[in-house]
Design a protein around this motif. Structure first.
Motif, mmCIF file in Angstrom:
data_model
loop_
_atom_site.group_PDB
_atom_site.id
_atom_site.type_symbol
_atom_site.label_atom_id
_atom_site.label_comp_id
_atom_site.label_asym_id
_atom_site.label_seq_id
_atom_site.Cartn_x
_atom_site.Cartn_y
_atom_site.Cartn_z
ATOM 1 N N THR A 112 0.899 -1.298 0.097
ATOM 2 C CA THR A 112 -0.018 -0.035 0.082
ATOM 3 C C THR A 112 0.801 1.161 0.098
ATOM 4 O OG1 THR A 112 -1.601 -1.322 1.258
ATOM 5 C CG2 THR A 112 -1.695 0.865 1.210
ATOM 6 N N VAL A 113 1.961 1.297 1.019
ATOM 7 C CA VAL A 113 2.736 2.393 0.834
ATOM 8 C C VAL A 113 3.642 2.768 -0.185
ATOM 9 C CG1 VAL A 113 4.591 3.411 2.342
ATOM 10 C CG2 VAL A 113 2.646 2.185 3.436
ATOM 11 N N VAL A 147 -9.464 2.710 -9.278
ATOM 12 C CA VAL A 147 -9.952 1.122 -8.694
ATOM 13 C C VAL A 147 -8.584 0.820 -8.324
ATOM 14 C CG1 VAL A 147 -10.333 -1.121 -9.363
ATOM 15 C CG2 VAL A 147 -11.383 1.023 -10.784
ATOM 16 N N GLY A 148 -7.486 0.916 -8.536
ATOM 17 C CA GLY A 148 -6.276 0.537 -7.968
ATOM 18 C C GLY A 148 -6.105 1.175 -6.417
ATOM 19 N N ALA A 149 -6.298 2.549 -6.226
ATOM 20 C CA ALA A 149 -6.068 3.182 -5.101
ATOM 21 C C ALA A 149 -7.164 2.345 -4.057
ATOM 22 C CB ALA A 149 -6.589 4.508 -5.112
ATOM 23 N N LEU A 150 -8.620 2.254 -4.646
ATOM 24 C CA LEU A 150 -9.502 1.633 -3.912
ATOM 25 C C LEU A 150 -9.143 0.143 -3.364
ATOM 26 C CD1 LEU A 150 -12.435 2.788 -3.344
ATOM 27 C CD2 LEU A 150 -13.394 1.410 -5.009
ATOM 28 N N LEU A 155 -3.072 8.734 4.345
ATOM 29 C CA LEU A 155 -2.622 7.922 3.011
ATOM 30 C C LEU A 155 -3.763 8.232 2.129
ATOM 31 C CD1 LEU A 155 -0.938 4.424 4.114
ATOM 32 C CD2 LEU A 155 0.120 6.503 3.157
ATOM 33 N N PHE A 156 -4.944 8.057 2.620
ATOM 34 C CA PHE A 156 -6.273 8.150 1.771
ATOM 35 C C PHE A 156 -7.253 9.082 2.084
ATOM 36 C CE2 PHE A 156 -4.925 3.760 1.761
ATOM 37 C CZ PHE A 156 -4.635 3.353 0.183
ATOM 38 N N GLY A 167 -3.662 -3.671 -6.899
ATOM 39 C CA GLY A 167 -4.074 -2.424 -6.679
ATOM 40 C C GLY A 167 -2.650 -1.529 -7.160
ATOM 41 N N LEU A 168 -1.802 -2.031 -6.821
ATOM 42 C CA LEU A 168 -0.342 -1.502 -7.284
ATOM 43 C C LEU A 168 -0.072 -1.727 -8.648
ATOM 44 C CD1 LEU A 168 2.782 -0.813 -6.744
ATOM 45 C CD2 LEU A 168 3.501 -2.887 -6.413
ATOM 46 N N SER A 169 -0.421 -2.778 -9.406
ATOM 47 C CA SER A 169 -0.305 -2.916 -10.922
ATOM 48 C C SER A 169 -1.416 -1.949 -11.559
ATOM 49 C CB SER A 169 -0.671 -4.400 -11.445
ATOM 50 O OG SER A 169 0.153 -5.132 -10.377
#
Lengths: 336, 113
Positions: free
Chosen positions: A155-156, A193-196, A258-259, A325-327
């Motif tokens: 996540t980070v 969507v990745g961030a979600l 972060l969010f 999410g990262l991808s």
């Protein structure tokens, strides 16, 4: 060291004492709200919101038993270390529109390292108790630590990487930078969507970090009778209860930073002390809402998992969600 | 700036961290010292809690260290079981693996240029 350096240290020390005091009070207050909300969802009356304060003061006047099998100096020292390590993390986290107290002296990578200290403290305390129940609890805590680190770091890293692409000149792992540039405004639909997915990952890592249901296997009252805390009592247990309350604030504040680092003072054209006041109030509301979702709701809605299920959940499905999410964020950046 | 260590992508100041740890530790220890410190030594009170069962022997009530990662290895058994099978104890097998991995690395290095 120059006079200016000493002055900076003195101001930081005063700030640290104030934040530590507020962090503990807020942690206990939110713990009371959490217990009240959980009780309401289970159709119980529940304890009063001030109950965690009363529990703390009661524990302070109870006997502080050190079992005969324990290693006394470790057994007594670990609660202090756990609480201190937890409180220090607060100094690296922003509050509303106020920069972290130690902004510029540590980044989010440091926070991830510091987050392991309270867990390591619990493990050492469990092993030092000399009880089979505490021993099993400590082993479980170790397995948990090894399991939730990958999704948390994913996540980070994802947010840091995205910021490094948009603002290559900035210190992308600085909490002040992350707080000033919300991820949602930097990404397209795919990245959104990745961030979600990353937000979901962090929301499920949080109860693990806090050893809350369904990830409370190290304590597991019904099978381990309290696990790594089974032999603790009196003032030692009181310090552990404070550390638990403060860590809840730390983890929820991390999610906010972060969010959800948004503030509202500019909507009312406020500035100065009024802006700080309203943004701090808004920050407290955000903490409450996120704590409700990440801690209260999940622990009321789910039952405790077994330790191998916990490890599997973090290593396989949640790691896949985090990496996905990262991808998506990487893909989103490449396609723009 | 006060012992700030910069790695290029991250930064932290150990001095500042140690200073705040010392300050907060002294406050926490002060609060701890305000609590009750006594208990009834050498009574039933300081016996280890084993759900009311007597402790038959110190050695017999310990949890073996081999259990330490049980949840972890059980969750990832699909990964570990094949690895355990590969560990045959035969030096020829290990040498073979070194050669195979070296070939794969050389191919990867060659392909990536």
């Amino acid at each position: 060291m120059t006079i200016e350096g000493l002055l900076i240290i003195l101001l930081k020390i005063i700030g640290a004492v104030i934040i530590a005091f507020l962090g503990v009070i807020l942690g206990l207050f939110y713990k009371g709200i959490d217990r009240k909300l959980a009780a309401k969802m289970q159709a119980r009356v529940g304890p009063p919101i001030r109950q965690p304060f009363m529990d703390f003061f009661k524990l302070m006047i109870k006997e502080n038993i050190v079992p005969e099998n324990a290693v006394p100096w470790i057994f007594n020292g670990v609660p202090v270390m756990t609480l201190v390590a937890t409180i220090t993390i607060l100094f690296y986290l922003p509050i509303g529109n106020i920069s972290p107290l130690l902004s510029g002296y540590g980044d989010i990578v440091l926070i991830i390292y510091l987050l392991t200290l309270p867990a390591i403290g619990m493990v050492v305390g469990g092993f030092a108790s000399g009880s089979p129940y505490a021993n099993v609890g400590a082993q479980r805590e170790m397995v948990m630590m090894m399991s939730y680190e990958l999704p948390l770091v994913t996540t980070v890293i994802a947010i840091g990487w995205k910021l490094s692409q948009v603002y290559p000149q900035l210190n992308v792992f600085s909490l002040a930078v992350i707080n000033a540039h919300p991820i949602w405004g930097l990404v397209g639909p795919l990245g959104f969507v990745g961030a979600l997915l990353l937000l979901i990952t962090l929301a499920i890592v949080t109860p693990g970090e806090l050893s809350k249901i369904p990830f409370d296997v190290p304590e597991a009252e019904t099978e381990l009778a309290g696990g790594l805390l089974v032999e603790y009592s009196g003032r030692n247990l009181a310090l552990f209860s404070l550390a638990d309350a403060v860590k809840t604030i730390v983890m929820v504040s991390l999610t906010v930073a972060l969010f959800f680092p948004y503030n509202i003072a500019h909507l009312f054209d406020l500035s100065g002390i009024f802006a700080i006041g309203i943004d701090s109030l808004f920050f407290l509301v955000k903490l409450l809402l996120i704590m409700f979702v990440e801690v209260t709701f999940i622990r009321v809605a789910a039952a405790r998992l077994k330790i191998d299920q916990v490890s599997y959940a973090y290593w396989v499905p949640l790691s896949i969600i985090g990496l996905l999410g990262l991808s998506l964020i990487v893909l989103d950046t490449i396609m723009i | 700036m006060l012992g700030l260590l910069e790695t290029g992508s991250g930064f932290w100041s150990a001095i500042i961290w140690v200073v705040v740890v010392l300050v907060i530790s002294s406050i926490v220890i002060y609060i701890r010292n305000k609590g009750e410190e006594s208990y009834k030594k050498n009574t039933e009170q300081d016996k280890p809690f084993i759900s009311g069962n007597p402790e038959l022997s110190k050695e017999g009530s310990h949890i073996a260290a081999s259990h330490i990662y049980w949840g972890f290895t059980e969750a990832l058994k699909d990964y570990y079981n094949p690895l355990v099978k590969i560990h045959t104890g035969n030096i020829n097998d290990y040498s073979g693996w070194i050669i195979i991995i070296t070939i794969i690395i050389l191919i990867l290095v060659g392909v990536s240029g």
